[in-house]
Design a protein around this motif. Structure first.
Motif, mmCIF file in Angstrom:
data_model
loop_
_atom_site.group_PDB
_atom_site.id
_atom_site.type_symbol
_atom_site.label_atom_id
_atom_site.label_comp_id
_atom_site.label_asym_id
_atom_site.label_seq_id
_atom_site.Cartn_x
_atom_site.Cartn_y
_atom_site.Cartn_z
ATOM 1 N N ALA A 1 0.843 -1.208 0.000
ATOM 2 C CA ALA A 1 0.000 0.000 0.000
ATOM 3 C C ALA A 1 0.874 1.253 0.000
ATOM 4 C CB ALA A 1 -0.932 -0.016 1.213
ATOM 5 N N VAL A 2 1.957 1.216 0.775
ATOM 6 C CA VAL A 2 2.872 2.364 0.838
ATOM 7 C C VAL A 2 3.602 2.513 -0.499
ATOM 8 C CG1 VAL A 2 4.895 3.325 2.019
ATOM 9 C CG2 VAL A 2 3.120 2.113 3.326
ATOM 10 N N ARG A 3 4.038 1.367 -1.052
ATOM 11 C CA ARG A 3 4.759 1.415 -2.340
ATOM 12 C C ARG A 3 3.871 1.963 -3.456
ATOM 13 N NH1 ARG A 3 8.280 -3.555 -0.669
ATOM 14 N NH2 ARG A 3 6.350 -4.747 -0.686
ATOM 15 N N ARG A 4 2.567 1.636 -3.407
ATOM 16 C CA ARG A 4 1.663 2.106 -4.476
ATOM 17 C C ARG A 4 1.605 3.626 -4.553
ATOM 18 N NH1 ARG A 4 -1.416 -2.572 -3.486
ATOM 19 N NH2 ARG A 4 -2.646 -1.611 -1.833
ATOM 20 N N VAL A 5 1.652 4.309 -3.410
ATOM 21 C CA VAL A 5 1.548 5.773 -3.461
ATOM 22 C C VAL A 5 2.906 6.462 -3.495
ATOM 23 C CG1 VAL A 5 -0.706 5.835 -2.318
ATOM 24 C CG2 VAL A 5 1.371 6.111 -0.969
ATOM 25 N N SER A 6 3.985 5.719 -3.211
ATOM 26 C CA SER A 6 5.296 6.385 -3.175
ATOM 27 C C SER A 6 6.099 6.096 -4.433
ATOM 28 C CB SER A 6 6.079 5.923 -1.945
ATOM 29 O OG SER A 6 6.356 4.547 -2.048
ATOM 30 N N ASP A 7 5.483 5.466 -5.399
ATOM 31 C CA ASP A 7 6.077 5.009 -6.651
ATOM 32 C C ASP A 7 7.488 4.426 -6.497
ATOM 33 O OD1 ASP A 7 5.971 8.390 -7.651
ATOM 34 O OD2 ASP A 7 7.805 7.376 -7.044
ATOM 35 N N GLY A 8 7.719 3.778 -5.375
ATOM 36 C CA GLY A 8 8.972 3.051 -5.179
ATOM 37 C C GLY A 8 8.670 1.564 -5.234
ATOM 38 N N GLY A 9 9.495 0.803 -5.889
ATOM 39 C CA GLY A 9 9.213 -0.630 -6.001
ATOM 40 C C GLY A 9 10.142 -1.476 -5.157
ATOM 41 N N LEU B 1 4.358 -0.832 11.698
ATOM 42 C CA LEU B 1 4.890 -1.013 10.343
ATOM 43 C C LEU B 1 4.338 0.046 9.386
ATOM 44 C CD1 LEU B 1 6.474 -2.627 8.232
ATOM 45 C CD2 LEU B 1 4.423 -4.027 7.893
ATOM 46 N N ALA B 2 3.023 0.281 9.417
ATOM 47 C CA ALA B 2 2.433 1.275 8.511
ATOM 48 C C ALA B 2 3.061 2.646 8.755
ATOM 49 C CB ALA B 2 0.918 1.335 8.718
ATOM 50 N N THR B 3 3.247 2.983 10.025
ATOM 51 C CA THR B 3 3.766 4.314 10.379
ATOM 52 C C THR B 3 5.246 4.439 9.994
ATOM 53 O OG1 THR B 3 2.184 4.240 12.212
ATOM 54 C CG2 THR B 3 3.833 5.989 12.282
ATOM 55 N N ALA B 4 6.015 3.383 10.255
ATOM 56 C CA ALA B 4 7.447 3.413 9.928
ATOM 57 C C ALA B 4 7.674 3.384 8.416
ATOM 58 C CB ALA B 4 8.161 2.231 10.589
ATOM 59 N N ALA B 5 6.847 2.606 7.691
ATOM 60 C CA ALA B 5 7.022 2.509 6.227
ATOM 61 C C ALA B 5 6.675 3.840 5.563
ATOM 62 C CB ALA B 5 6.154 1.386 5.669
ATOM 63 N N ALA B 6 5.629 4.509 6.052
ATOM 64 C CA ALA B 6 5.279 5.823 5.505
ATOM 65 C C ALA B 6 6.421 6.803 5.756
ATOM 66 C CB ALA B 6 3.987 6.332 6.146
ATOM 67 N N ASP B 7 7.038 6.694 6.930
ATOM 68 C CA ASP B 7 8.173 7.559 7.279
ATOM 69 C C ASP B 7 9.361 7.259 6.365
ATOM 70 O OD1 ASP B 7 9.626 9.415 8.838
ATOM 71 O OD2 ASP B 7 10.377 7.823 10.158
ATOM 72 N N ALA B 8 9.633 5.961 6.144
ATOM 73 C CA ALA B 8 10.766 5.579 5.285
ATOM 74 C C ALA B 8 10.564 6.072 3.859
ATOM 75 C CB ALA B 8 10.935 4.062 5.291
ATOM 76 N N ARG C 1 -6.119 2.862 7.584
ATOM 77 C CA ARG C 1 -6.515 1.945 6.483
ATOM 78 C C ARG C 1 -5.345 1.040 6.096
ATOM 79 N NH1 ARG C 1 -9.968 6.400 4.392
ATOM 80 N NH2 ARG C 1 -8.041 7.415 3.762
ATOM 81 N N TRP C 2 -4.127 1.596 6.039
ATOM 82 C CA TRP C 2 -2.961 0.781 5.672
ATOM 83 C C TRP C 2 -2.691 -0.280 6.733
ATOM 84 C CZ3 TRP C 2 0.849 5.204 3.832
ATOM 85 C CH2 TRP C 2 0.420 5.657 2.575
ATOM 86 N N ALA C 3 -2.735 0.118 8.000
ATOM 87 C CA ALA C 3 -2.501 -0.856 9.081
ATOM 88 C C ALA C 3 -3.547 -1.976 9.012
ATOM 89 C CB ALA C 3 -2.545 -0.159 10.439
ATOM 90 N N ARG C 4 -4.789 -1.612 8.705
ATOM 91 C CA ARG C 4 -5.889 -2.582 8.610
ATOM 92 C C ARG C 4 -5.601 -3.664 7.581
ATOM 93 N NH1 ARG C 4 -9.802 -0.228 5.267
ATOM 94 N NH2 ARG C 4 -9.060 -1.767 3.774
ATOM 95 N N LEU C 5 -4.907 -3.306 6.500
ATOM 96 C CA LEU C 5 -4.608 -4.291 5.450
ATOM 97 C C LEU C 5 -3.732 -5.426 5.982
ATOM 98 C CD1 LEU C 5 -3.945 -1.778 2.539
ATOM 99 C CD2 LEU C 5 -5.921 -3.319 2.757
ATOM 100 N N GLY C 6 -2.918 -5.133 7.006
ATOM 101 C CA GLY C 6 -2.054 -6.166 7.591
ATOM 102 C C GLY C 6 -2.784 -6.985 8.641
ATOM 103 N N SER C 7 -3.530 -6.318 9.491
ATOM 104 C CA SER C 7 -4.289 -6.986 10.552
ATOM 105 C C SER C 7 -5.426 -6.043 10.913
ATOM 106 C CB SER C 7 -3.375 -7.211 11.760
ATOM 107 O OG SER C 7 -4.122 -7.598 12.889
ATOM 108 N N GLY C 8 -6.652 -6.545 10.888
ATOM 109 C CA GLY C 8 -7.816 -5.675 11.075
ATOM 110 C C GLY C 8 -7.691 -4.782 12.302
#
Ligand code: PMV
Length: 330
Positions: free
Chosen positions: A78-86, A113-120, A132-139
């Motif tokens: 989810a983070v990669r989709r909006v940050s155009d990094g693969g 993880l969602a918070t750290a990945a967005a930061d990275a 919403r991103w965190a929910r994708l990993g675990s509700g």
């Protein structure tokens, strides 16, 4: 490549989530309400420094296999989709409390993880998106983004855009004390996703359980806003036991309690008869969370500490939601 780092706390639901309307997106069949817990945390660092498709996750010093990795990957994608990094990610996580024993370690983990990945990825995004991103990993992780008391709206959109957690009130509104009585530290026998699917497919009470949720959400929200302990006690125990009734009547039955779980409930009923205000809640595991009002009365705590089958007593209270941290903490 920049590193990102975050801390998130576990959360415990007073109105439970058990059942999905979409398994791939972790969309719940009903809403839920929780308290984010102080001190029971996951620290996570993320760096997008690997070949595409080659994510690596280490939890408490151990490489995580495909099951755990696929949850993390849902968030990273989810983070990669909006940050155009693969690029693939290196993720290092450390929990300061028992993993997989019904203490919502995955909630803290996936929120961190969602918070750290967005930061990275140098993204600055709002709390609803992070949830919403965190929910994708675990509700339930979507609720750990939020400080204090959180409501996860089930939402109706097929893409999950309206299914995220928001704050009901901040932690300082009502400093309840929660005592987590650990009676068994082994990881739970049945993962929640498989358990939820089994309950939905086979319990004759699944529909009845879902029907309890809207009124329970209403009562729990009113109780928390109005700081009405009896009212919250009433709804929290009812929601927990209704969920376990649906679990127990699944085929094969989902029994998360251990003998010590029931011995502890007997003790809590006795303490209540003696006049101590308290209530309990139990998730998909054997451990019991006991909630007592704010204040200095430590008598419930002293009684629980003395019980030979209580292996550990963790003390917590409403805490802050996920937040980024300086890298040098690690
Ligand atoms: O988010 P999951 O898949 O770990 O499910 C959590 C389910 C319960 O902990 C049993 C209830 C809840 O609302 O947290």
């Amino acid at each position: 490549m920049k590193k990102g780092s975050a801390i998130a706390s576990s959360n415990i639901a007073f109105v439970k989530y058990w059942g999905k309307r979409d398994t791939a997106l972790n969309l719940p069949a009903a809403g839920s309400l929780s308290m984010t817990l102080s001190g029971l945390t996951t620290h996570t660092t993320v760096s997008f420094d690997r070949a595409p498709g080659d994510d690596e996750l280490t939890l408490n010093g151990v490489r995580v296999g495909q099951g755990g990795l696929s949850k993390a990957r849902a968030v990273l994608d989810a983070v990669r989709r909006v940050s155009d990094g693969g690029a693939g990610a290196t993720v290092v996580s450390v929990n300061n409390f028992p993993t997989g024993a019904g203490l919502a370690s995955s909630a803290a983990g996936l929120a961190a993880l969602a918070t750290a990945a967005a930061d990275a990825a140098s993204l600055s995004i709002d709390s609803a998106t992070l949830s919403r991103w965190a929910r994708l990993g675990s509700g339930s992780a979507c609720r750990s983004i939020v400080s204090g008391f959180a409501v996860w709206n089930a939402g109706v959109a097929a893409d999950g855009s309206d299914s995220f957690a928001t704050q009901l009130v901040p932690p300082e509104h009502w400093p309840l004390r929660m005592l987590v009585a650990v009676v068994d530290e082994r990881p739970k026998t049945e993962p929640s996703t498989a358990g939820m699917q089994r309950t939905a497919a086979s319990s004759p009470y699944f529909g009845a359980w879902l029907n309890t949720v809207p009124a329970d959400l209403h009562q729990a929200s009113e109780a928390i806003v109005g700081r009405d302990f009896e009212k919250l006690a009433d709804v929290a125990e009812r929601s927990c036991l209704a969920m376990h009734a649906a679990m127990l009547t699944s085929q094969p039955s989902l029994l998360y309690f251990r003998p010590q779980t029931l011995m502890l409930l007997e003790e809590l009923y006795q303490l209540r008869r003696e006049g101590h205000p308290l209530f309990f809640t139990i998730d998909a595991g054997p451990n019991v969370k006991v909630v007592v009002p704010p204040g200095v009365d430590r008598s419930v705590e002293s009684r629980l500490v003395e019980l030979p089958y209580v292996r550990r007593l963790l003390r917590t209270s409403p805490g802050v939601g996920s937040h980024t941290t300086p890298i040098h903490l690690f």
